[in-house]
Design a protein around this motif. Structure first.
Motif, mmCIF file in Angstrom:
data_model
loop_
_atom_site.group_PDB
_atom_site.id
_atom_site.type_symbol
_atom_site.label_atom_id
_atom_site.label_comp_id
_atom_site.label_asym_id
_atom_site.label_seq_id
_atom_site.Cartn_x
_atom_site.Cartn_y
_atom_site.Cartn_z
ATOM 1 N N ARG A 152 -3.904 -10.570 0.837
ATOM 2 C CA ARG A 152 -4.112 -10.449 2.103
ATOM 3 C C ARG A 152 -3.022 -10.530 2.721
ATOM 4 N N LEU A 153 -2.933 -9.835 3.745
ATOM 5 C CA LEU A 153 -1.487 -9.621 4.709
ATOM 6 C C LEU A 153 -1.319 -11.263 5.281
ATOM 7 N N ALA A 154 -0.406 -11.967 5.279
ATOM 8 C CA ALA A 154 -0.286 -13.310 5.761
ATOM 9 C C ALA A 154 0.217 -13.062 7.227
ATOM 10 N N VAL B 116 -0.439 11.879 -1.349
ATOM 11 C CA VAL B 116 -1.038 10.450 -1.787
ATOM 12 C C VAL B 116 -0.120 9.618 -1.189
ATOM 13 N N THR B 117 -0.583 8.776 -0.236
ATOM 14 C CA THR B 117 -0.120 7.599 0.548
ATOM 15 C C THR B 117 -0.576 6.190 0.131
ATOM 16 N N LEU B 118 -0.048 5.281 -0.157
ATOM 17 C CA LEU B 118 -0.573 4.163 -0.601
ATOM 18 C C LEU B 118 0.224 2.962 0.246
ATOM 19 N N TYR B 119 -0.924 2.335 0.884
ATOM 20 C CA TYR B 119 -0.525 1.015 1.707
ATOM 21 C C TYR B 119 -0.827 -0.062 0.893
ATOM 22 N N ALA B 120 0.292 -0.847 0.630
ATOM 23 C CA ALA B 120 -0.120 -2.198 -0.390
ATOM 24 C C ALA B 120 0.640 -3.145 0.081
ATOM 25 N N LEU B 121 0.497 -4.307 -0.542
ATOM 26 C CA LEU B 121 0.933 -5.588 -0.618
ATOM 27 C C LEU B 121 1.728 -5.766 -1.919
ATOM 28 N N SER B 122 2.872 -6.597 -1.892
ATOM 29 C CA SER B 122 3.719 -6.441 -3.127
ATOM 30 C C SER B 122 3.114 -7.463 -3.980
ATOM 31 N N THR B 123 2.381 -8.473 -3.537
ATOM 32 C CA THR B 123 1.869 -9.407 -4.455
ATOM 33 C C THR B 123 0.394 -9.336 -4.886
ATOM 34 N N CYS B 124 -0.068 -8.256 -4.452
ATOM 35 C CA CYS B 124 -1.445 -7.920 -4.945
ATOM 36 C C CYS B 124 -1.795 -7.532 -5.944
ATOM 37 N N GLY B 125 -2.807 -7.979 -6.804
ATOM 38 C CA GLY B 125 -3.001 -7.297 -8.229
ATOM 39 C C GLY B 125 -3.753 -5.816 -8.196
ATOM 40 N N TRP B 126 -4.660 -5.872 -7.315
ATOM 41 C CA TRP B 126 -5.133 -4.605 -7.166
ATOM 42 C C TRP B 126 -4.318 -3.449 -6.505
ATOM 43 N N SER C 104 0.856 6.141 -14.387
ATOM 44 C CA SER C 104 0.626 6.698 -15.665
ATOM 45 C C SER C 104 -0.141 7.991 -15.673
ATOM 46 N N ASN C 105 -0.438 8.542 -14.589
ATOM 47 C CA ASN C 105 -0.833 9.869 -14.533
ATOM 48 C C ASN C 105 0.122 10.843 -13.889
ATOM 49 N N GLN C 106 1.382 10.332 -13.821
ATOM 50 C CA GLN C 106 2.420 11.189 -13.148
ATOM 51 C C GLN C 106 2.135 11.863 -12.008
ATOM 52 N N ILE C 107 1.246 10.856 -11.063
ATOM 53 C CA ILE C 107 1.097 11.594 -9.694
ATOM 54 C C ILE C 107 2.447 11.209 -8.676
ATOM 55 N N GLN C 108 2.545 12.122 -8.022
ATOM 56 C CA GLN C 108 3.677 12.174 -7.015
ATOM 57 C C GLN C 108 3.115 11.434 -5.700
ATOM 58 N N TYR C 109 3.731 10.422 -5.168
ATOM 59 C CA TYR C 109 2.950 9.475 -4.162
ATOM 60 C C TYR C 109 4.006 8.940 -3.386
ATOM 61 N N GLU C 110 3.663 8.351 -2.158
ATOM 62 C CA GLU C 110 4.619 7.421 -1.623
ATOM 63 C C GLU C 110 3.902 6.254 -1.160
ATOM 64 N N TYR C 111 4.601 5.155 -1.093
ATOM 65 C CA TYR C 111 3.936 3.817 -0.773
ATOM 66 C C TYR C 111 4.892 2.803 0.091
ATOM 67 N N ILE C 112 4.138 1.989 0.624
ATOM 68 C CA ILE C 112 5.003 0.810 1.397
ATOM 69 C C ILE C 112 4.326 -0.407 1.246
ATOM 70 N N ASP C 113 4.932 -1.413 0.846
ATOM 71 C CA ASP C 113 4.653 -2.615 0.627
ATOM 72 C C ASP C 113 4.388 -3.332 2.240
ATOM 73 N N VAL C 114 3.467 -3.496 2.905
ATOM 74 C CA VAL C 114 3.632 -3.788 4.194
ATOM 75 C C VAL C 114 3.889 -5.468 4.346
ATOM 76 N N ASP C 115 3.728 -6.467 3.340
ATOM 77 C CA ASP C 115 4.115 -7.746 3.545
ATOM 78 C C ASP C 115 5.728 -7.733 3.418
ATOM 79 N N GLN C 116 6.483 -6.804 2.975
ATOM 80 C CA GLN C 116 7.758 -6.494 3.087
ATOM 81 C C GLN C 116 8.448 -6.120 4.444
ATOM 82 N N CYS C 117 7.554 -5.582 5.323
ATOM 83 C CA CYS C 117 7.987 -5.003 6.455
ATOM 84 C C CYS C 117 7.996 -6.245 7.604
ATOM 85 N N GLN C 118 8.909 -6.007 8.595
ATOM 86 C CA GLN C 118 9.109 -7.159 9.554
ATOM 87 C C GLN C 118 8.663 -6.457 10.720
#
Ligand code: SF4
Lengths: 174, 93
Positions: A58-60, B15-25, B35-49
């Motif tokens: 979850r986003l803190a 494909v665009t993925l919005y993620a958290l760097s700490t999240c298992g899923w 593993s399927n060699q998909i081209q995508y872009e992602y951002i770890d939102v918890d790393q943004c300020q």
């Protein structure tokens, strides 16, 4: 991300401790070692970033008062294990989940949406208030028929934290 | 918003993925794509300020009103959470 993924001693020690504590209290950690170690690493990372064990999935907000409901173990863990066999992150899971009787994957977010908005200023309360109220009870009280341990929650625990008796040895007390 | 671009042989879908760097899923999602060699872009939102974080959170809620992670956009569709079957279906895997 490979099978070679390495974890620090701190992560491994913390995982071992959590696993022991979980089992002593009638919970189970996800047996997928790498998946679980990553979550423990996330908890430790959040401790460093925010000063408390904010849920890794979850986003803190970064303010303890606003994240209090999602400090691990979160207020939503027991209800999610009951309904889906796993907590939101799948750090804690049920035996049924481990046996593959429940689908593995993300589950719906139980945390009320209003707690997740920027600008939400109150301290999130547990889903059902545990404040003493004359009537009616906000949660049922379960009694371990083996040792008399009492707890107020939607369902009896999987195992009695005191004497380890199974869920089926609990009775509704109030 | 600073996205990380992951090159892949399969660039059939955007494909665009919005993620958290700490999240298992979220990590499971990245692994499935990798593993399927998909081209995508992602951002770890918890790393943004600061402003970037507010901007990207708003975007996530636009796509997935619960604002939960991972949020995955595949062309015009949005998948909320790691739903392997749905992701495979949309990526024609
Ligand atoms: S969802 Fe699981 S890992 Fe996350 S805070 Fe709740 S109990 Fe902890």
């Amino acid at each position: 991300m490979s099978v070679e993924e390495r974890f620090s001693d701190e992560v491994i020690k913390t995982w071992e401790r959590l696993k022991k504590e979980a089992e002593e209290a009638g919970y189970r950690l996800n047996p997928d070692r790498v998946f679980t170690l990553r979550l423990v690493q996330g908890l430790i990372e959040n401790e460093k970033r925010y000063g408390y064990w904010c849920c890794p999935c979850r986003l803190a907000f970064g303010e303890k008062d606003k994240d209090v409901d999602v400090i691990c173990p979160c207020y939503y863990r027991d209800s999610d294990i009951e309904e889906f066999g796993a907590c939101y992150c799948a750090l804690y899971v049920s035996d049924e989940w481990i046996e593959g009787k429940k689908k593995h994957g993300s589950i719906p977010e139980r945390r009320p949406a209003k707690f997740m908005r920027d600008g939400y200023s109150e301290t999130p309360a547990p889903p059902q208030s545990l404040a003493p109220s004359p009537q009616p009870l906000s949660l049922p009280v379960w009694r371990c028929k083996v040792c008399g341990y009492l707890c107020a929650r939607p369902e009896p625990p999987g195992k009695c934290p005191v004497c380890k008796a199974g869920k089926d040895r609990f009775e509704r007390f109030m | 918003m600073k996205f990380t671009h992951v090159p892949g042989r399969n660039a059939k879908h955007r494909v665009t993925l919005y993620a958290l760097s700490t999240c298992g899923w979220c990590k499971k999602t990245k692994e499935l794509l990798d593993s399927n060699q998909i081209q995508y872009e992602y951002i770890d939102v918890d790393q943004c300020q600061g402003e970037e974080r507010a901007e990207v959170s708003t975007k996530v809620r636009e796509l997935n009103p619960r604002g939960s992670f991972p949020t995955i956009r595949i062309d015009g569709d949005v998948v909320a959470g790691y739903d392997e079957d749905r992701i495979r279906e949309l990526l024609e895997l």
